[in-house]
Design an enzyme around this catalytic site. Structure first.
Site, mmCIF file in Angstrom:
data_model
loop_
_atom_site.group_PDB
_atom_site.id
_atom_site.type_symbol
_atom_site.label_atom_id
_atom_site.label_comp_id
_atom_site.label_asym_id
_atom_site.label_seq_id
_atom_site.Cartn_x
_atom_site.Cartn_y
_atom_site.Cartn_z
ATOM 1 N N LYS A 111 7.777 0.490 -10.598
ATOM 2 C CA LYS A 111 8.570 1.811 -10.170
ATOM 3 C C LYS A 111 9.068 2.740 -11.903
ATOM 4 O O LYS A 111 9.708 4.161 -12.041
ATOM 5 C CB LYS A 111 9.392 1.877 -9.715
ATOM 6 C CG LYS A 111 8.813 1.759 -8.260
ATOM 7 C CD LYS A 111 9.482 2.009 -7.125
ATOM 8 C CE LYS A 111 8.368 2.728 -5.389
ATOM 9 N NZ LYS A 111 8.572 1.802 -4.796
ATOM 10 N N LYS A 192 -2.645 -0.412 -3.849
ATOM 11 C CA LYS A 192 -2.059 -0.484 -2.236
ATOM 12 C C LYS A 192 -2.492 0.782 -2.638
ATOM 13 O O LYS A 192 -1.821 1.689 -2.928
ATOM 14 C CB LYS A 192 -0.916 -0.775 -2.866
ATOM 15 C CG LYS A 192 -0.281 -1.357 -1.268
ATOM 16 C CD LYS A 192 0.878 -1.969 -1.112
ATOM 17 C CE LYS A 192 2.214 -1.542 -1.234
ATOM 18 N NZ LYS A 192 3.671 -0.816 -1.370
ATOM 19 N N LYS A 195 1.953 5.899 -0.227
ATOM 20 C CA LYS A 195 2.868 6.727 0.779
ATOM 21 C C LYS A 195 2.899 7.919 -0.056
ATOM 22 O O LYS A 195 2.367 9.439 -0.890
ATOM 23 C CB LYS A 195 4.110 7.008 1.167
ATOM 24 C CG LYS A 195 4.705 5.815 2.117
ATOM 25 C CD LYS A 195 6.018 6.285 2.583
ATOM 26 C CE LYS A 195 6.327 5.547 3.573
ATOM 27 N NZ LYS A 195 7.753 4.209 3.251
#
Ligand code: AMP
Ligand code: TRP
Length: 324
Positions: A111, A192, A195
């Protein structure tokens, strides 16, 4: 009865990976365990978000839990930021957590590459997550593969606190479901399903049928024609895992069913099993949304229960640490 705690961040749109890797497991566990499920809004604000639509996102997440079959009569459901015990315990736990172990967290490494600003909140994310888990004397934490490391650090923090200050916390264990634990992106099977990022890479729980059809039809496949489960065919392997998780058929059964058939047949059938699985959840959520009072009642009652349980642990921890 053993205690279960789990949560999802209200960032972006809930997608199929969240359902198969997390929420569907919660539904299965609610009869055999004392379950507490939260919408962890304080975690969601550690990366860029839009405060204007945030209240709606939080609500959407909770309503999707209900629509997916979480029963507020059996479980405790609440919004994390409404229970201040979480941030208070997180501070205590941060004093027994080392900077070097936080630096090792894969999610932080990933991140912090993507965010414009790397906040201290993002760095401390696992400490707040440890507080979420430890406050409820949790036995089992059902999550997807990517969250395993965070549950392990929560267990390490608990052990260290107990070692220094006496037995306060139960040591939690992670629970993963192998086959469906990691659903990958429809456009890049090495990433992955998530969202955030491009919409066509995921199936949202709110997607109408025609959008699901479009997304699956354009999902990437591997070279060759055969439907087979193999490591060097990551795209088909991912679609097979999704098929298996949605239909409850084993990968072998599905491979046998599509022997001699092509990708088009397989994808048509995949669309059907996905719609059968998540279509009713989407429709139920739309109905629940109309009942404003229901949402308020559920989060109020859940908060009362969560606050009571967590207060007991927090006081125990403060007393052990010499603060009371
Ligand atoms: P997140 O969307 O990252 O907040 O994740 C919420 C929960 O859903 C966590 O337990 C994740 O492990 C799980 N999850 C998220 N994406 C996936 C995925 N693609 N496959 C499996 N589980 C997932
Ligand atoms: N970090 C988790 C995720 O990204 C969400 C989360 C926060 C969580 N606190 C938790 C999951 C406690 C399980 C238990 O999905």
């Amino acid at each position: 009865m053993k205690r279960v705690f789990s949560a999802v961040r209200p960032s972006g749109e809930l997608q199929l990976g969240n359902y198969l890797g997390a929420i569907s497991q919660w539904v299965e566990m609610q009869d055999g365990y004392d379950c507490i499920f939260s919408v962890v809004d304080y975690h969601a604000i550690t990366t860029e978000y839009d405060p204007k639509i945030f209240p709606q996102k939080i609500k959407d997440h909770l309503l999707f839990y209900l629509a997916a079959g979480i029963d507020p009569k059996k479980c405790t459901l609440f919004i994390q930021s409404q229970n201040p015990n979480h941030t208070e315990l997180a501070w205590l736990l941060s004093t027994v957590t080392t900077v070097s172990e936080l630096k090792r967290m894969t999610q932080f490494k990933d991140k912090s590459k993507k965010e414009k600003i790397i906040s201290a909140g993002l760095f401390n994310y696992p400490v707040l997550m440890a507080a979420d888990i430890l406050l409820y004397q949790t036995d089992v934490v059902p999550v997807g593969e990517d969250q395993k490391q965070h549950v392990e650090i929560a267990a390490d923090i608990a052990k260290r606190f107990n070692y220094h200050f006496g037995e306060v916390f139960k040591i939690p264990e992670v629970k993963l479901v192998k086959e469906r634990a990691r659903i990958m992106s429809l456009t890049n099977p090495m990433k992955k399903m998530s969202k955030s990022g491009e919409d066509k890479a995921r199936i949202n729980l709110s997607d109408p049928d025609d959008i699901i059809i479009k997304k699956i039809k354009s999902a990437v496949t591997d070279s060759g024609k055969k439907i087979e489960y193999s490591q060097d065919k990551p795209a088909i392997a991912n679609l097979l895992r999704i098929y298996s998780a949605c239909s409850s058929e084993s990968i072998e059964q599905i491979v046998a069913k599509f022997k001699g058939k092509g990708y088009a047949d397989f994808k048509n059938s995949l669309v059907e099993v996905i719609i059968k699985k998540i279509g009713p959840i989407r429709d139920k959520k739309i109905v629940l949304e109309k009942d404003e009072e229901l949402y308020k009642k559920i989060i109020f009652e859940g908060l009362e229960k969560a606050e009571l349980i967590s207060r007991e642990t927090l006081e125990k921890a403060k007393r052990a640490a010499g603060l009371l």
